[in-house]
Structures are given as C-alpha cells and as structure tokens.
Design a protein around this motif. Sequence first.
Motif, mmCIF file in Angstrom:
data_model
loop_
_atom_site.group_PDB
_atom_site.id
_atom_site.type_symbol
_atom_site.label_atom_id
_atom_site.label_comp_id
_atom_site.label_asym_id
_atom_site.label_seq_id
_atom_site.Cartn_x
_atom_site.Cartn_y
_atom_site.Cartn_z
ATOM 1 N N HIS A 1 -18.860 -3.859 37.623
ATOM 2 C CA HIS A 1 -18.249 -2.778 38.393
ATOM 3 C C HIS A 1 -19.239 -2.217 39.410
ATOM 4 O O HIS A 1 -20.384 -1.936 39.082
ATOM 5 C CB HIS A 1 -17.783 -1.662 37.452
ATOM 6 N N GLN B 1 -11.842 5.510 38.738
ATOM 7 C CA GLN B 1 -13.080 4.852 38.335
ATOM 8 C C GLN B 1 -12.924 4.187 36.969
ATOM 9 O O GLN B 1 -13.404 3.077 36.753
ATOM 10 C CB GLN B 1 -14.235 5.859 38.295
ATOM 11 N N ASP C 1 -14.712 -3.099 44.392
ATOM 12 C CA ASP C 1 -14.632 -2.438 43.087
ATOM 13 C C ASP C 1 -15.407 -3.199 42.018
ATOM 14 O O ASP C 1 -15.962 -2.594 41.116
ATOM 15 C CB ASP C 1 -13.182 -2.269 42.663
ATOM 16 N N GLY D 1 -17.776 -0.294 42.813
ATOM 17 C CA GLY D 1 -17.028 0.861 43.284
ATOM 18 C C GLY D 1 -17.735 1.609 44.389
ATOM 19 O O GLY D 1 -18.775 1.202 44.885
ATOM 20 N N GLU E 1 -10.842 1.055 37.403
ATOM 21 C CA GLU E 1 -11.662 0.006 38.033
ATOM 22 C C GLU E 1 -12.594 -0.642 37.013
ATOM 23 O O GLU E 1 -12.752 -1.859 36.996
ATOM 24 C CB GLU E 1 -12.493 0.591 39.176
#
Length: 94
Positions: free
Chosen positions: A22, A8, A30, A24, A11
């Motif tokens: 972002h 995470q 992502d 995700g 990303e």
Amino acid sequence: MGSYEQKQVVEKIVAKRRRGRHLGGPGRPDYVRGRVKGEVKDWNRRLTKGEVKKLVRKGIREITSKSGFTKPAIEYVKKYRPYVKLFHRTKRVN
C-alpha cells in the motif's frame, strides 16, 4: 472514522488482497506489486470511460471499483488497453 480514513482502510485491504504494498496519497498509486500499479475506487457510482482513460494515462495497470464500470469503459479496455485489469470488488470484469 472520517471519509479519508475509511478510504485508506479500503485501499489497504485491497492492496493486501492483490498481494501488493500500500502506498496511497495524492499523486501516487494506491498500491504497487512489483512494476504493476493499482488504483482502488471506493465510489458509489460506476467508473466511466473518461475516468478509466485518466488512470491508464497515469500508468495504472489494475483498477478495482466498489461499484463497477460502465459498459463503454469495459469495451474501451478490452479493445484498446488489454493489459489493464478491471476488478469489480473481487471479480475480474475483463
């Protein structure tokens, strides 16, 4: 920090570098920048042609890989999907 949390963080860093937001999570890209969807792969092996095809089918336009891409994957994108951008860390591959 576990494996999931570490991915995470990676990303989020890449999303910020690509000037995207972002998202995700499972089944979601992502990051998104306007209408462009991006995917980050923090794997220890290169992305193959089959994996790139799966991402393209999902509507992903930018793929960032920590380990790079196989030669057939790069050739596939250059020949059949010129609108898809491949990045190896920060450098554009195609």
